[in-house]
Enzyme design. Structure first.
Site, PDB file in Angstrom:
ATOM      1  N   CYS A  49       3.584   2.010   2.682  1.00 36.03           N
ATOM      2  CA  CYS A  49       4.105   1.370   2.496  1.00 36.03           C
ATOM      3  C   CYS A  49       5.921   2.013   2.013  1.00 36.03           C
ATOM      4  O   CYS A  49       7.028   2.142   2.919  1.00 36.03           O
ATOM      5  CB  CYS A  49       5.016   0.201   1.293  1.00 36.03           C
ATOM      6  SG  CYS A  49       3.676  -1.095   2.261  1.00 36.03           S
ATOM      7  N   CYS A  51       0.867  -1.103  -0.064  1.00 37.75           N
ATOM      8  CA  CYS A  51      -0.097  -0.476  -0.031  1.00 37.75           C
ATOM      9  C   CYS A  51       0.814   0.971   0.063  1.00 37.75           C
ATOM     10  O   CYS A  51       2.260   1.047   0.295  1.00 37.75           O
ATOM     11  CB  CYS A  51      -0.894   0.292   1.517  1.00 37.75           C
ATOM     12  SG  CYS A  51       0.110   0.747   2.457  1.00 37.75           S
ATOM     13  N   ASP A 105      14.712  25.226 -33.033  1.00 42.07           N
ATOM     14  CA  ASP A 105      15.618  25.644 -33.746  1.00 42.07           C
ATOM     15  C   ASP A 105      15.826  25.342 -35.787  1.00 42.07           C
ATOM     16  O   ASP A 105      14.492  24.439 -35.697  1.00 42.07           O
ATOM     17  CB  ASP A 105      16.369  24.440 -33.270  1.00 42.07           C
ATOM     18  CG  ASP A 105      18.346  24.610 -34.108  1.00 42.07           C
ATOM     19  OD1 ASP A 105      18.514  26.162 -34.380  1.00 42.07           O
ATOM     20  OD2 ASP A 105      18.650  23.380 -34.252  1.00 42.07           O
ATOM     21  N   ASP A 141      18.789  20.303 -31.579  1.00 42.22           N
ATOM     22  CA  ASP A 141      19.428  19.413 -31.534  1.00 42.22           C
ATOM     23  C   ASP A 141      20.218  18.783 -29.888  1.00 42.22           C
ATOM     24  O   ASP A 141      20.804  17.481 -30.534  1.00 42.22           O
ATOM     25  CB  ASP A 141      20.033  19.635 -33.291  1.00 42.22           C
ATOM     26  CG  ASP A 141      21.461  20.229 -32.652  1.00 42.22           C
ATOM     27  OD1 ASP A 141      22.066  20.748 -30.885  1.00 42.22           O
ATOM     28  OD2 ASP A 141      22.284  20.408 -33.435  1.00 42.22           O
ATOM     29  N   ASP A 151      22.124  24.027 -28.715  1.00 40.85           N
ATOM     30  CA  ASP A 151      21.116  24.340 -28.101  1.00 40.85           C
ATOM     31  C   ASP A 151      21.347  23.863 -26.564  1.00 40.85           C
ATOM     32  O   ASP A 151      20.054  24.326 -25.628  1.00 40.85           O
ATOM     33  CB  ASP A 151      19.630  24.032 -29.275  1.00 40.85           C
ATOM     34  CG  ASP A 151      19.555  24.124 -30.689  1.00 40.85           C
ATOM     35  OD1 ASP A 151      19.918  25.263 -30.237  1.00 40.85           O
ATOM     36  OD2 ASP A 151      19.487  23.759 -30.926  1.00 40.85           O
TER      37      ASP A 151
END
Length: 750
Positions: free
Chosen positions: A29, A26, A439, A638, A642
């Site tokens: 836990c 549960c 880009d 890419d 970037d």
């Protein structure tokens, strides 16, 4: 209970150890396991995921120390050191499923006849000598059944309380234990209790255990389906490779393959590791990497990825990445991390679940006191039944499962489509993006220049203009030169013999071909050499306005033709941008290219907002400015140059080719360069958040409405009391419903 450990990675700051926890029942836990692990010396951070029963531990720590700590609070541990050990974990899950079914059947086999006999008034009443003997035997048998079928609830309750946090086990143990104890006391003290309070609840105790255990079993099976994506990814890893050693081909286990070893791959085989083709050619199914089913042609010098399938042809390859350095291993680890991560909404629910059990115990105690003090006779019987029902029905399992199970299924679904989501926050945020920043090169466009126009003049043919230009450019290293040579090769043209080659920086090239003086370059080169280009000036301007780079071929100072080269838009970029705009997202393009080219590409792609001649660091500033206006920004690039903008954005989408660099660059990695994966990611995000809200709403309504009903609030008005056995069934089914709802994400169309 058992825990499997995967020592998956060594980071700079220490180990990252994955614990696959078997037996966590549960949401309560979560706190128990986190507290136990966090107290182990050397642990820097721990994240426990209730959905797939896993924990990720960061720090310099001995796995055996983790095992000891977990054993103290009721969990055993088995160390997993390789992906193959997943099979052992799956066997443990299957054994647990079968064990839970057996326990549920045993409890039901005893409880149902008891219940039916009570309905039919077949059993002797308590308070008679015959009844005392009969119910004493029933008490002993019930105790044995509870010990076999529900003993794990009682031991788990004790150990969780020792660990400083109550969990579902405590609620079930208190409810069913009180039912057995009360019923046993009634047998011996029936004469001193009101007749109405002498009802035994042995059948309620075992049927509650039967229902809850059956619910645990069904949840275990459904959770296994939810984690099928990671199993499929791991299943892609070949077990053997055919290596070439000392001129002989030998099959060896994949673990024995070394870097730079030569490997033979035959038709229909999985490529064992990442590498480069040395000899031969074939078509390769890379759908596991990209989500696209169209095979990719591969020949000498091309990269191949481990786990992809060689469809036809045989080839020799050199291994470049092995073991945990392969692309597939990186993908598996990233998917695991994302499935174990907790978005903001999940962390909030964990905090609620941690205090839920103590609150429920308090409500049950108040319920007992209220009925005992103010309830009708038999007040003690009513007090007992209502408080037991509150304990049984109020387990926060559904609440704890609501978020992580949806995240786990969604991340797996994305991975199967070539979308690698690296954390839960990105999955939650992607659907709220209001502005996408793209880009240009390699994102909107192919990133590779191609010949777009060949315009011969007067007596010259298109084929001859291209052949002469390619011949003179074959000696150049300029990217545009490569595009022209590639076009000539595609058309099967042979290159002419070139002499007196000379590159003119920033302008073009000069050479002699078949005794003719050739010039190939821009208008500046022609002006320098005295070539009149007035007849083609309009064509040059028109091509430049379209974002293309036109180059002039002159033969003996006479214009022979124009060849135009451009970085063309990807086939699906326009459709992706259309989908984004249809979703209400504003689309920007930010590029370091010149403004004229950028505007031309933007017009063709359907992009309204353009920033050109922007340096990589300035791209991050554009993102910050948009965020300052209240926009939720997604950046698509890419993954390398970037990086600042990807990091600044609310969600960074890295266009990757499957390399480890690309995988580490963004919050979301598009394993194939298709922009269509961006709106697909956003659609998945929206569907996932919607699914989480459905789960949370259902769990919240269940708990908020069920507890007052269980406490008897409807009794004064309608005479309705909830049967504890019905409460047990409802509690179990609430968790199964949440898991089943989350599994719907496996079938969403992207």
């Amino acid at each position: 209970m058992a825990v499997a450990v995967d020592q998956s990675a060594q980071g700079e700051s220490g180990q990252s150890i994955r614990l696959s926890i078997i037996g966590m029942r549960c949401a309560g836990c979560v706190k128990t396991v986190e507290n136990a692990i966090r107290n182990v010396p050397g642990v820097k951070a721990v994240s426990v995921n209730f959905a797939d029963h896993s924990a990720v531990v960061e720090g310099e720590v001995d796995p055996e120390a983790l095992r000891d700590a977990l054993q103290e609070v009721g969990y055993d541990a088995a160390v997993m050191e390789s992906f193959e050990d997943l099979e052992a974990q799956e066997r443990m899950e299957e054994e647990r499923y079968q064990t839970l079914l057996r326990k549920s059947a045993a409890a039901g086999a005893w409880g149902i006849p008891l219940m039916v006999g009570g309905w039919l008034d077949l059993w002797p009443p308590i308070g008679t000598s015959q009844g005392s003997d009969f119910w004493s035997i029933v008490s002993l048998i019930t105790f044995g059944v509870m010990y076999y079928a529900g003993g794990h609830f009682f031991s788990g309750a004790v150990k969780s309380l020792r660990g400083g946090a109550a969990n579902m086990d405590a609620l079930i143990a208190m409810g069913t234990g009180a039912a057995w104890l009360y019923s046993t006391i009634v047998i011996d003290f029936a004469e001193v209790l009101p007749p109405e309070a002498t009802h035994p609840y042995f059948e309620a105790a075992v049927i509650i255990i039967a229902f809850v255990t059956l619910g645990n079993a069904l949840e275990t099976r459904a959770r296994g389906r939810a984690s099928s994506a990671i199993r499929k990814l791991i299943g892609l890893q070949p077990r053997t490779a055919r290596v070439v050693r000392n001129g002989k081909e030998t099959d060896v286990p994949i673990e024995e393959v070394g870097v730079e070893e030569v490997i033979r791959v035959r038709p229909g085989e999985k490529i064992p590791v990442d590498g480069v083709i040395l000899e031969g050619h074939s078509s390769v199914d890379e759908s596991m990497l990209t989500g696209e089913s169209i095979p990719i042609e591969k020949s000498e010098g091309d990269e191949v990825i481990g786990g992809t399938v060689n469809l036809r042809g045989t080839f020799l390859m050199k291994a470049t990445r092995i073991g945990k350095d392969t692309v597939l291993s990186h993908i598996i680890e990233s998917v695991r991390q994302a499935q174990s991560s907790k978005p903001a909404i999940g962390r909030m629910v964990d905090q609620i679940a941690a205090v839920f059990v103590p609150v429920v115990v308090g409500i049950a105690a108040l319920t007992f006191l209220a009925w005992w003090t103010f309830g009708p006779e038999p007040a003690l019987g009513y007090a007992f039944v209502t408080s037991m029902t509150v304990l049984v029905i109020a387990c926060p399992c559904a609440l704890g499962l609501a978020t992580p199970i949806s995240i786990m299924v969604a991340v797996g679904r994305a991975a199967q489509s070539g979308i690698l989501i690296r954390n839960g926050d990105a999955l939650q945020t992607a659907g709220r993006i209001t502005t996408i920043v793209l880009d240009k090169t390699g994102t909107v466009t192919e990133g590779k220049p191609k010949v777009t126009e060949i315009l011969p003049q007067a007596r010259w043919s298109e084929e001859l203009v291209l052949q002469m230009a390619a011949s003179i450019e074959a000696g150049s290293e300029h990217p545009l030169a490569g595009a022209i040579v590639a076009e000539a090769q595609e058309r099967g043209q042979a290159l002419m013999s070139v002499t007196q080659f000379e590159a003119v920086t920033g302008k073009g090239v000069k050479a002699v071909v078949d005794g003719k003086k050739l010039l190939f370059g821009n208008a500046a080169l022609m002006a320098t050499e005295g070539v009149d280009i007035g007849s083609v000036s309009d064509q040059l301007d028109a091509l430049a306005d379209q974002g293309q780079t036109p180059m002039i071929l002159a033969v003996d100072n006479e214009v022979a033709g124009i060849i135009s080269v451009a970085d063309t838009i990807k086939d699906d970029s326009k459709e992706a941008i259309r989908q984004l705009r249809q979703m209400g997202v504003k689309v920007w393009m930010v590029t370091g290219d010149n403004e004229k080219t950028a505007l031309a590409i933007a017009r063709e792609a359907g992009i309204d907002q353009v920033r050109a001649q922007v340096l990589p660091d300035d791209k991050a500033k554009v993102v910050r400015d948009l965020q300052g206006r209240g926009e939720v920004v997604g950046m698509v690039g890419d993954g390398i140059n970037d990086a600042p903008a990807l990091a600044q954005a609310n969600v960074g989408f890295a266009i990757g080719t499957g390399t480890d660099i690309a995988i580490e660059s963004g919050d979301v990695v598009i394993m194939q360069g298709s922009l269509l994966k961006v709106p697909a990611s956003m659609k998945l995000s929206r569907a996932t958040v919607r699914n989480i809200k459905q789960n949370l709403l259902g769990a919240f309504i269940y708990n908020v409405s069920a507890i007052p009903v269980a406490a008897g609030m409807l009794y004064p008005f309608f005479g309705i009391l909830l049967n504890p056995m019905i409460a047990g069934a409802a509690m179990a089914m609430s968790s199964v419903t949440v898991v089943t709802n989350a599994n719907r994400l496996r079938y969403i169309k992207l």
